[in-house]
Design a protein around this motif. Structure first.
Motif, PDB file in Angstrom:
ATOM      1  N   ALA A  58       0.818  -1.211   0.000  1.00  0.00           N
ATOM      2  CA  ALA A  58       0.000   0.000   0.000  1.00  0.00           C
ATOM      3  C   ALA A  58       0.854   1.265   0.000  1.00  0.00           C
ATOM      4  N   LEU A  59       1.983   1.231   0.692  1.00  0.00           N
ATOM      5  CA  LEU A  59       2.829   2.419   0.813  1.00  0.00           C
ATOM      6  C   LEU A  59       3.906   2.494  -0.255  1.00  0.00           C
ATOM      7  N   GLY A  60       4.168   1.371  -0.909  1.00  0.00           N
ATOM      8  CA  GLY A  60       5.154   1.372  -1.975  1.00  0.00           C
ATOM      9  C   GLY A  60       6.591   1.332  -1.515  1.00  0.00           C
ATOM     10  N   VAL A  61       6.824   0.984  -0.250  1.00  0.00           N
ATOM     11  CA  VAL A  61       8.180   0.832   0.277  1.00  0.00           C
ATOM     12  C   VAL A  61       8.200  -0.408   1.169  1.00  0.00           C
ATOM     13  N   PRO A  62       9.369  -1.014   1.400  1.00  0.00           N
ATOM     14  CA  PRO A  62       9.426  -2.168   2.304  1.00  0.00           C
ATOM     15  C   PRO A  62       9.026  -1.783   3.730  1.00  0.00           C
ATOM     16  N   VAL A  63       8.280  -2.663   4.369  1.00  0.00           N
ATOM     17  CA  VAL A  63       7.980  -2.536   5.798  1.00  0.00           C
ATOM     18  C   VAL A  63       8.724  -3.670   6.483  1.00  0.00           C
ATOM     19  N   VAL A  64       9.749  -3.318   7.229  1.00  0.00           N
ATOM     20  CA  VAL A  64      10.680  -4.283   7.803  1.00  0.00           C
ATOM     21  C   VAL A  64      10.292  -4.597   9.243  1.00  0.00           C
ATOM     22  N   VAL A  65      10.112  -5.871   9.551  1.00  0.00           N
ATOM     23  CA  VAL A  65       9.757  -6.302  10.903  1.00  0.00           C
ATOM     24  C   VAL A  65      11.004  -6.356  11.776  1.00  0.00           C
ATOM     25  N   ASP A  66      10.920  -5.804  12.978  1.00  0.00           N
ATOM     26  CA  ASP A  66      12.044  -5.790  13.923  1.00  0.00           C
ATOM     27  C   ASP A  66      11.503  -6.075  15.315  1.00  0.00           C
ATOM     28  N   ASN A  67      11.909  -7.206  15.904  1.00  0.00           N
ATOM     29  CA  ASN A  67      11.465  -7.565  17.249  1.00  0.00           C
ATOM     30  C   ASN A  67      12.575  -7.259  18.262  1.00  0.00           C
ATOM     31  N   ARG A  68      12.311  -6.320  19.160  1.00  0.00           N
ATOM     32  CA  ARG A  68      13.264  -5.983  20.226  1.00  0.00           C
ATOM     33  C   ARG A  68      12.617  -6.381  21.540  1.00  0.00           C
ATOM     34  N   THR A  69      12.991  -7.549  22.024  1.00  0.00           N
ATOM     35  CA  THR A  69      12.278  -8.153  23.143  1.00  0.00           C
ATOM     36  C   THR A  69      12.899  -7.776  24.483  1.00  0.00           C
ATOM     37  N   GLY A  70      12.115  -8.035  25.522  1.00  0.00           N
ATOM     38  CA  GLY A  70      12.607  -7.866  26.883  1.00  0.00           C
ATOM     39  C   GLY A  70      11.785  -6.881  27.687  1.00  0.00           C
ATOM     40  N   ALA A  71      11.806  -7.095  29.009  1.00  0.00           N
ATOM     41  CA  ALA A  71      11.161  -6.197  29.972  1.00  0.00           C
ATOM     42  C   ALA A  71       9.680  -6.005  29.668  1.00  0.00           C
ATOM     43  N   GLY A  72       8.998  -7.108  29.350  1.00  0.00           N
ATOM     44  CA  GLY A  72       7.562  -7.032  29.113  1.00  0.00           C
ATOM     45  C   GLY A  72       7.186  -6.176  27.928  1.00  0.00           C
ATOM     46  N   ARG A  84      12.954   9.216  15.937  1.00  0.00           N
ATOM     47  CA  ARG A  84      12.545  10.418  15.218  1.00  0.00           C
ATOM     48  C   ARG A  84      11.096  10.264  14.754  1.00  0.00           C
ATOM     49  N   PRO A  85      10.280  11.284  14.932  1.00  0.00           N
ATOM     50  CA  PRO A  85       8.851  11.175  14.550  1.00  0.00           C
ATOM     51  C   PRO A  85       8.628  11.449  13.072  1.00  0.00           C
ATOM     52  N   ASP A  86       9.363  10.736  12.222  1.00  0.00           N
ATOM     53  CA  ASP A  86       9.303  10.997  10.789  1.00  0.00           C
ATOM     54  C   ASP A  86       8.491   9.965  10.020  1.00  0.00           C
ATOM     55  N   GLY A  87       7.857   9.016  10.750  1.00  0.00           N
ATOM     56  CA  GLY A  87       7.027   8.019  10.098  1.00  0.00           C
ATOM     57  C   GLY A  87       7.769   6.798   9.619  1.00  0.00           C
ATOM     58  N   TYR A  88       9.073   6.718   9.908  1.00  0.00           N
ATOM     59  CA  TYR A  88       9.856   5.574   9.445  1.00  0.00           C
ATOM     60  C   TYR A  88      10.113   4.541  10.539  1.00  0.00           C
ATOM     61  N   THR A  89       9.650   4.814  11.754  1.00  0.00           N
ATOM     62  CA  THR A  89       9.724   3.847  12.844  1.00  0.00           C
ATOM     63  C   THR A  89       8.382   3.839  13.554  1.00  0.00           C
ATOM     64  N   ILE A  90       7.686   2.697  13.486  1.00  0.00           N
ATOM     65  CA  ILE A  90       6.389   2.561  14.155  1.00  0.00           C
ATOM     66  C   ILE A  90       6.389   1.271  14.968  1.00  0.00           C
ATOM     67  N   LEU A  91       5.408   1.129  15.825  1.00  0.00           N
ATOM     68  CA  LEU A  91       5.388   0.025  16.781  1.00  0.00           C
ATOM     69  C   LEU A  91       4.035  -0.658  16.801  1.00  0.00           C
ATOM     70  N   LEU A  92       4.062  -2.002  16.845  1.00  0.00           N
ATOM     71  CA  LEU A  92       2.834  -2.725  17.157  1.00  0.00           C
ATOM     72  C   LEU A  92       2.745  -2.801  18.681  1.00  0.00           C
ATOM     73  N   ALA A  93       1.962  -1.904  19.228  1.00  0.00           N
ATOM     74  CA  ALA A  93       1.791  -1.808  20.673  1.00  0.00           C
ATOM     75  C   ALA A  93       0.661  -2.717  21.128  1.00  0.00           C
ATOM     76  N   THR A  94       0.634  -3.011  22.406  1.00  0.00           N
ATOM     77  CA  THR A  94      -0.431  -3.832  22.975  1.00  0.00           C
ATOM     78  C   THR A  94      -0.966  -3.163  24.235  1.00  0.00           C
ATOM     79  N   ALA A  95      -2.108  -3.640  24.692  1.00  0.00           N
ATOM     80  CA  ALA A  95      -2.616  -3.159  25.976  1.00  0.00           C
ATOM     81  C   ALA A  95      -1.641  -3.506  27.093  1.00  0.00           C
ATOM     82  N   GLY A  96      -0.867  -4.585  26.896  1.00  0.00           N
ATOM     83  CA  GLY A  96       0.146  -4.943  27.896  1.00  0.00           C
ATOM     84  C   GLY A  96       1.242  -3.923  27.976  1.00  0.00           C
TER      85      GLY A  96
END
Length: 329
Positions: A58-72, A84-96
């Protein structure tokens, strides 16, 4: 003539450096990192990878998955909060990570509510009360689990994917509602907790439906009850905790959502929100969501509605955590 030429140049030249800057404003023009704070094989990871491919198209660029685990999940969350709030780093957040941890951890390196740009909710996530068929053959119903727990207070234990995860607090809510004494055993992620269940190291596990489903279908674990107010279409024969355990009103669900660093430009947030909602509304994706993960599509559709749900959840989970006395640090 020379004077007029120099005057014209003096007007044009200052504007020239702005041209490359204007060209750089087109978003997106390079890969986007979709981060999460949980390991491969977790419910978050499954959703993250499923979403990345259509979002990339949809965006026309790669969306790269990055898992940085630890500390819940806090390590990945903190990284994105400070990006940086430039739209190139986003997070799948949870209620946890962004509602439960707000109370569970006395100190966090980021503000779970305000150090984010709310982008889009991804759905409501239920849990499934599971036991091992081989190692707990006498646990054929939720009533059997409760009877064993009441007969031997403190003897039964349950796995979770980590302190403060939905798999932990579903167990806390269950114990509180039923008035039983059971021991919590946290693991670092879903694979370790599931292995503990299959090997008989723990008695039960409130696993997320998506990761739990394979072992249930293979006859390795038994699904006894879902934590939703009503039964799931993916598991129509599995009762709710409320009906199977005689605990009226019991419900324990969490959410997934996409957030970014605080201060993201509104046009980028709006574009991401629109593209993500198109993906979620597509029949094929929605079928996967409901029929293989047991996740309900989100009712909150705008970033503002997402923030309101987030804020309410911090308050409601605070009550659960304070009653339980659970803490991490």
């Amino acid at each position: 003539m020379l004077r007029r030429s120099l005057l014209a140049l003096s007007i044009v030249l200052p504007a020239l450096p702005a041209l490359p800057a204007l060209a750089q404003e087109a978003w997106p023009s390079r890969p986007i990192t979709l981060m999460a704070g949980f390991p491969n094989g977790s419910g978050v990871d499954i959703y993250q990878r499923k979403l990345a491919e259509p979002l990339s198209r949809a965006l026309g660029v790669p969306v790269v998955v990055d898992n940085r685990t630890g500390a819940g999940g806090n390590i990945g969350s903190d990284f994105v909060a400070k990006a940086r709030p430039d739209g190139y780093t986003i997070l799948l957040a949870t209620a946890g990570t962004h509602a439960i941890n707000a109370t569970l951890y006395r100190r966090l390196p980021f503000d779970p509510l305000n150090d984010v740009s709310h982008i889009a909710m991804l759905g409501d996530v239920p849990n499934l009360l599971t036991t091992s068929i081989d190692h707990r053959p006498n646990f054929n119903s939720c009533a059997d689990v409760l009877a064993a727990a009441r007969a031997r207070p403190g003897a039964l234990n349950y796995a979770s994917t980590g302190n403060g995860a939905s798999t932990h607090l579903a167990g806390v809510q269950f114990a509180q509602a039923a008035g039983i004494d059971v021991v919590h055993v946290p693991y670092r992620g879903q694979p370790g907790a599931q292995l503990a269940l299959l090997s008989g190291d723990v008695d039960f596990f409130f696993n997320q439906v998506g990761p739990a489903l394979g072992a249930v279908q293979q006859g390795k674990t038994r699904g006894l009850a879902v934590t939703t107010p009503t039964r799931l279409s993916i598991l129509p024969d599995v009762p709710t905790v409320a009906e199977a355990c005689d605990l009226p009103g019991f419900s324990s669900t969490t959410w997934y959502g996409i957030v970014g660093p605080p201060g993201m430009p509104a046009p980028i947030v709006a574009r991401l929100n629109a593209e993500i909602l198109k993906i979620l509304d597509a029949p094929e994706f929605q079928g996967w969501l409901v029929q293989s993960q047991g996740i309900s599509p989100p009712t909150a559709r705008t970033p503002e509605e997402f923030r309101a749900v987030h804020e309410r959840d911090i308050a409601s989970w605070r009550t659960v955590i304070q009653r339980s006395g659970a803490t991490v640090d």
